[in-house]
Design a protein around this motif. Structure first.
Motif, short mmCIF file in Angstrom:
data_model
loop_
_atom_site.label_atom_id
_atom_site.label_comp_id
_atom_site.label_asym_id
_atom_site.label_seq_id
_atom_site.Cartn_x
_atom_site.Cartn_y
_atom_site.Cartn_z
N PRO A 120 8.17 6.90 4.79
CA PRO A 120 8.12 6.29 6.13
C PRO A 120 7.32 7.12 7.14
N ARG A 121 7.37 8.44 7.03
CA ARG A 121 6.64 9.28 7.98
C ARG A 121 5.14 9.30 7.73
N GLU A 138 -1.08 6.66 7.24
CA GLU A 138 -2.09 6.66 6.19
C GLU A 138 -2.57 5.24 5.88
N VAL A 139 -1.67 4.26 6.05
CA VAL A 139 -2.05 2.87 5.85
C VAL A 139 -3.11 2.47 6.87
N ASP A 140 -2.90 2.85 8.12
CA ASP A 140 -3.89 2.54 9.16
C ASP A 140 -5.23 3.22 8.86
N MET A 167 0.83 -1.20 0.00
CA MET A 167 0.00 0.00 0.00
C MET A 167 0.87 1.26 0.00
N MET A 168 1.94 1.26 0.76
CA MET A 168 2.80 2.43 0.79
C MET A 168 3.42 2.69 -0.59
N ARG A 169 3.78 1.62 -1.28
CA ARG A 169 4.33 1.80 -2.63
C ARG A 169 3.25 2.31 -3.59
N ALA A 170 2.06 1.72 -3.52
CA ALA A 170 0.98 2.08 -4.43
C ALA A 170 0.54 3.53 -4.24
#
Length: 253
Positions: free
Chosen positions: A59-60, A64-66, A51-54
């Motif tokens: 890292p900071r 947003e993933v949560d 998800m972070m890549r998409a």
């Protein structure tokens, strides 16, 4: 009259309303498409790193993933209050009086990459998804372009498109009299024009707030230009870009 706004990457936390229910949103013909984007985002949420890549997160921005994982149970608030950032800070929706907010509910539409078009007072959760994000099995431009274009094509009266080009590509406004795309420019001492970024968003927020406070009933392009001049905005016709492109109007910041 409809005023189309882009969303923002940043959003206000919290909310006092119940979790998202698609039946509470404007433009119900978009419900099926909304279900598909929500399902694709839920699928992506299983793998935090993916998800972070998409979503092109650093890292900071891991929180947003949560946010996306908690979407089904997250509280909601009016869209016009949820979004923050330069445009929405200049608009400052929470400080509008009741009459201005009611007018916003009838005229302002925010274009969300997750939910498509939402009314200003539609209850939405905090989320992270941009017009150029990549979801599994779903290309946002191909997914949203036709349904949103169809909705906007049915809208009567004046359409004032203040969206960024990325969101306008995700669902073009109709090419017809009474549908205009607003581009913010600056003019230097020689008369040369250039597009703006930060002040582009600020000018759009200030313009939208002025409309909501004055609540003019604008039905045509000429009426909009006359009102803008009287309200202290420098707004003029831009270059014509052909029969397949909407009429452009330049807002000088």
């Amino acid at each position: 009259m409809r005023i189309l706004l882009p969303p923002s990457e940043t959003k206000r936390d919290g909310g006092a309303d119940a979790p998202l229910a698609l039946t509470t949103l404007s433009f119900p013909t978009l419900s099926a498409a909304r279900e598909q984007t929500l399902a694709a985002l839920d699928e992506l949420s299983v793998d935090g790193e993916a998800m972070m890549r998409a979503l092109k997160l650093g890292p900071r921005q891991a929180a947003e993933v949560d946010r996306n994982r908690e979407l089904p149970s997250a509280p909601t608030m009016a869209a016009i209050d949820r979004y923050t950032g330069v445009l929405f800070d200049a608009l400052d929706a929470p400080s509008l009086d009741a009459a201005a907010r009611e007018f916003a509910g009838r005229t302002v539409v925010v274009h969300s990459a997750l939910l498509g078009l939402v009314g200003a007072l539609d209850p939405v959760p905090a989320y992270r998804l941009s017009h150029d994000s990549k979801l599994p099995g779903l290309r946002l431009k191909a997914h949203w372009r036709a349904p949103i274009a169809e909705v906007l094509g049915r809208e009567p009266g004046l359409i004032i498109d203040l969206r960024s080009e990325g969101y306008a590509e995700l669902g073009p406004a109709p090419v017809r009299p009474g549908s205009v795309y607003v581009r913010v420019v600056s003019v230097d001492g020689t008369g040369r024009k250039r597009a703006l970024n930060h002040f582009n968003k600020q000018a759009k927020g200030r313009f939208t707030r002025a409309v909501l406070e004055a609540r003019p009933e604008l039905g045509t392009l000429d009426e909009m230009l006359d009102w803008a001049l009287a309200a202290g905005f420098s707004m003029q016709l831009g270059e014509e870009r052909g029969a397949a492109s909407p009429r452009e109007v330049e807002l000088v910041a």
